[in-house]
Each structure stands twice: as C-alpha cells, then as structure tokens.
Scaffold this motif. Structure first.
Motif: not given
Length: 173
Positions: A86-102
């Motif tokens: 998908l198209e890249e977009r700038a990160y904003d204050d709602r952008t987050v990182i979900i950390v997964l343990e796999l």
C-alpha cells in the motif's frame, strides 16, 4: 476514590484479558491500515508502544523499517502498509507499534492505529480460501464478522516469517 482515564481503563481491561487464559482463545487485537480493519490473535501480542526513534538497517526489504531498542531488546519493525504494497504515509500521533512474540523473537508491526480487542467466535470467522495471490497468499487466515463489519484475521506467523526479520540472530549465525 480516584477516577480512571479511558486509557487506564482500557489498559486494565487488556491486562485482565491477558490474565484469564480461558478468554484469549477467540480474542483478537484489531487495528486499522487505511480504511480496513485487521486482527491478530491477542495471545501473541505482548504490548503496544508509541512510535520512537527507528534505527535503519541496510539491505533489507522496503517494508522492514529498521529496529528499535525497547528496554534492552532489539526489535525489528515491519511497516504493515508497505508489507501489503500500500501507499506509504507519514507516521502521526495515532501510529503505533504492536509488539508480537512469535517463537523466541519479538517483532514490531507499525500500524495506522489500534482499534480494540474483539472476541470473535470461530463460527463468525469465514474461510479465506480463494483470497489473495502472490505474496499475500496465506496471510489472510479468515474473515471475522463483527456485526455489520468484517475484520481481516491475519496469520501472524506467515506475516512475519520472512528471513529478513531475524536480523539480530542472522549476524551471529
């Protein structure tokens, strides 16, 4: 008695869900990429953190944004938008990182925003057979019906199974 903020209440709810192993089998953390809703099993989610300084790593696919140092752990980051072409977009204050343990390695997914934790019974998840193709084949585990909406349930193992995500271990192998 003190009042809880919405953030504290949702954090307390999430912690309660994680403590009760009987509840997490059909629980999915949902998040948005653009206008679509995706979900991953809550059982593999260890935490959700805000955006922070990303250290770039050379010679990795475009969707691997680099790594972060999260309390002494080096965690590779995948931008899910880019992973889905998908198209890249700038990160904003709602952008987050979900950390997964796999397995034994944590992986961070960069998403537009986190939605909510949903319980989706198996009989409300339709098969994804016949969907996708090429690189995305197999990434969609199912389509979860939630009221009038659909959450695309991802196979988190396949999503992050690429060899490029084992950067820290690859250097020692």
């Amino acid at each position: 008695m003190t009042e809880m903020t919405a953030e504290q209440a949702s954090s307390a709810d999430a912690e309660a869900l994680l403590r009760d192993d009987d509840n997490i089998e059909n629980m999915y953390l949902t998040f948005a990429i653009g206008t679509e809703t995706y979900g991953v099993p809550i059982a593999v989610v260890t935490e959700i953190v805000g955006m922070q300084r990303i250290m770039t790593v050379p010679d990795v696919p475009r969707y691997i944004k680099g790594v972060i140092n999260l309390r002494g752990k080096v965690i590779p980051l995948m931008d899910v938008r880019l992973r889905f072409n998908l198209e890249e977009r700038a990160y904003d204050d709602r952008t987050v990182i979900i950390v997964l343990e796999l397995g034994t390695s944590p992986v961070g997914l960069i998403v537009d925003r986190v939605s909510e934790v949903l319980e989706i019974a198996d009989d409300h998840i339709d098969s994804a057979n016949g969907l996708g193709g090429g690189d995305s084949q197999g990434l969609v585990q199912g389509l979860g019906r939630v009221g009038e909406n659909v959450a695309i349930i991802l196979n988190s193992g396949l999503l992050v199974s690429d060899a490029e995500l084992s950067m820290p271990e690859a250097a020692t192998a």
